[in-house]
Design an enzyme around this catalytic site. Structure first.
Site, short mmCIF file in Angstrom:
data_model
loop_
_atom_site.label_atom_id
_atom_site.label_comp_id
_atom_site.label_asym_id
_atom_site.label_seq_id
_atom_site.Cartn_x
_atom_site.Cartn_y
_atom_site.Cartn_z
N ASN A 69 60.97 68.57 69.24
CA ASN A 69 61.58 67.61 70.17
C ASN A 69 62.15 66.37 69.48
O ASN A 69 63.12 65.78 69.96
CB ASN A 69 60.52 67.20 71.20
N ALA A 81 56.29 62.88 70.05
CA ALA A 81 55.64 62.92 71.37
C ALA A 81 55.08 61.57 71.81
O ALA A 81 54.34 61.50 72.79
CB ALA A 81 54.53 63.97 71.36
N SER A 82 55.43 60.49 71.10
CA SER A 82 54.87 59.19 71.50
C SER A 82 55.59 58.59 72.70
O SER A 82 55.09 57.68 73.34
CB SER A 82 54.89 58.21 70.32
N ARG A 83 56.78 59.12 73.02
CA ARG A 83 57.51 58.57 74.18
C ARG A 83 58.50 59.61 74.72
O ARG A 83 58.67 60.68 74.13
CB ARG A 83 58.22 57.27 73.82
N VAL A 115 59.48 63.99 60.53
CA VAL A 115 59.82 65.41 60.47
C VAL A 115 60.89 65.71 59.41
O VAL A 115 61.02 66.85 58.97
CB VAL A 115 60.26 65.97 61.86
N TYR A 153 75.96 63.46 66.52
CA TYR A 153 74.87 63.95 67.38
C TYR A 153 75.22 65.35 67.90
O TYR A 153 74.40 66.26 67.84
CB TYR A 153 74.69 62.96 68.53
N SER A 155 70.90 69.66 73.13
CA SER A 155 71.52 68.74 74.08
C SER A 155 72.76 69.43 74.64
O SER A 155 73.37 70.28 73.95
CB SER A 155 71.95 67.46 73.34
P1 NAD Z 1 63.28 59.09 72.66
O1 NAD Z 1 64.09 58.27 71.75
O2 NAD Z 1 62.55 58.45 73.79
O3 NAD Z 1 62.23 59.99 71.87
C1 NAD Z 1 62.51 60.56 70.63
C2 NAD Z 1 61.20 60.64 69.88
O4 NAD Z 1 61.44 61.24 68.60
C3 NAD Z 1 60.58 59.26 69.62
O5 NAD Z 1 59.20 59.31 69.90
C4 NAD Z 1 60.83 59.04 68.15
O6 NAD Z 1 59.85 58.22 67.54
C5 NAD Z 1 60.74 60.46 67.63
N1 NAD Z 1 61.35 60.62 66.33
C6 NAD Z 1 62.60 60.22 65.95
N2 NAD Z 1 62.80 60.49 64.65
C7 NAD Z 1 61.65 61.07 64.20
C8 NAD Z 1 61.24 61.59 62.96
N3 NAD Z 1 62.05 61.56 61.89
N4 NAD Z 1 60.01 62.13 62.84
C9 NAD Z 1 59.18 62.18 63.92
N5 NAD Z 1 59.50 61.70 65.12
C10 NAD Z 1 60.73 61.15 65.26
O7 NAD Z 1 64.31 60.16 73.25
P2 NAD Z 1 64.11 61.41 74.23
O8 NAD Z 1 65.17 61.28 75.24
O9 NAD Z 1 62.71 61.60 74.64
O10 NAD Z 1 64.56 62.57 73.22
C11 NAD Z 1 63.78 63.71 72.94
C12 NAD Z 1 64.71 64.82 72.50
O11 NAD Z 1 65.60 65.14 73.58
C13 NAD Z 1 65.61 64.45 71.33
O12 NAD Z 1 65.75 65.55 70.46
C14 NAD Z 1 66.94 64.13 72.01
O13 NAD Z 1 68.03 64.30 71.14
C15 NAD Z 1 66.93 65.14 73.13
N6 NAD Z 1 67.82 64.83 74.23
C16 NAD Z 1 67.65 63.70 74.99
C17 NAD Z 1 68.54 63.44 76.03
C18 NAD Z 1 68.44 62.23 76.91
O14 NAD Z 1 69.35 61.98 77.72
N7 NAD Z 1 67.37 61.43 76.82
C19 NAD Z 1 69.58 64.34 76.29
C20 NAD Z 1 69.73 65.46 75.51
C21 NAD Z 1 68.83 65.71 74.48
#
Ligand code: NAD
Length: 243
Positions: free
Chosen positions: A86, A9-11, A60, A152, A139
């Protein structure tokens, strides 16, 4: 007062969800893995706006760290009513045959085993209370598959299988389990794409634009709400009509 734990949840989507759930009156447990500063900043922002939030560190993919984190959240904020799984990583795009066994392990460790670790740790208390919501972020690639995104897509497809099966297993205990499948969302996960690439991609999206993290957060909030009380085992796409 309900408590939500949001992983990663940091970004991005997790950060937007933390802000949205806090605005709705939830106690928000913000999980982060490495970005303590960013997690603190979202926590401070929520508190400055009158909300309740705390940060909790855990990778996680590390089951024992997840167990410790859940105990820490329960100790500080009470039992977890809503788990938003997430946290996720997207490896560089590439041919399946160019990835190593280690690459496969690392994508699955975070993107599916991490979700299982968190769910395993919160379920016993949810079962005792006979209520709870688990929402997994998959996704669209987990539904339709993506060329050069095999690892992925496979892990995100596993998230859907996990969601549907766990929903059936936990329904008699009053717990719902759903998934959200975002399409192309404007977060750091897509920051490697050029503006030109983004523009080309948008041409394939019926709504003709990239989605926002806030739009995904609204969907997560809906699935966590009483308005979604009869919905379980579903995958809700948030993709501007792409698939
Ligand atoms: P992001 O990279 O901005 O955020 C992902 C977050 O997960 C980051 O804060 C990261 O530090 C954290 N993270 C990664 N590995 C971790 C771990 N082992 N333990 C704890 N935290 C961890 O990407 P986002 O777009 O915000 O993605 C969030 C979710 O949405 C993900 O599951 C991603 O696969 C999914 N998603 C994103 C998109 C897109 O287009 N952005 C599309 C489909 C699905």
């Amino acid at each position: 007062m309900k408590t939500v734990l949001i992983t990663g949840a940091s970004r991005g989507i997790g950060r937007a969800a933390a802000k949205r759930f806090a605005k709705q009156g939830y106690n928000v447990a913000i999980n982060y893995c490495k970005s303590k500063g960013a997690a603190e900043s979202i926590c401070d922002e929520i508190r400055q706006n009158g909300g309740r939030a705390s940060i909790f560190c855990a990778d996680v993919a590390d089951n024992s760290r997840v167990q410790e984190m859940i105990e820490a959240v329960e100790c500080e904020m009470g039992t977890i009513d809503v788990l938003i799984n997430n946290a996720g990583i997207a490896p560089k795009q590439g041919l399946f045959t160019d990835f190593s066994e280690n690459d496969v392990e690392s994508v699955f460790a975070t993107n599916i085993f991490g979700m299982m670790n968190c769910a395993r740790a919160v379920i016993p208390k949810m079962v005792s209370k006979k209520s709870g919501k688990i929402i997994n972020v998959s996704s669209i690639w987990g539904i339709c598959g993506g060329s050069c995104e095999v690892l992925y897509s496979s892990a995100k497809a596993a998230v859907i299988g996990f969601t549907k099966s766990l929903a059936k297993e936990l329904a008699p205990s009053g717990i719902t389990v759903n998934a959200v499948a975002p399409g192309f969302i404007d977060t750091d996960m897509n920051s490697h794409l050029s503006e030109e690439d983004k523009k080309l991609f948008c041409e394939d999206i019926p709504l003709q634009r990239i989605g926002t993290a806030e739009e995904v957060a609204e969907t997560l909030l809906f699935l966590a709400s009483d308005s979604a009380s009869y919905i379980t085992g579903q995958v809700l796409t948030v993709d501007g009509g792409l698939i």
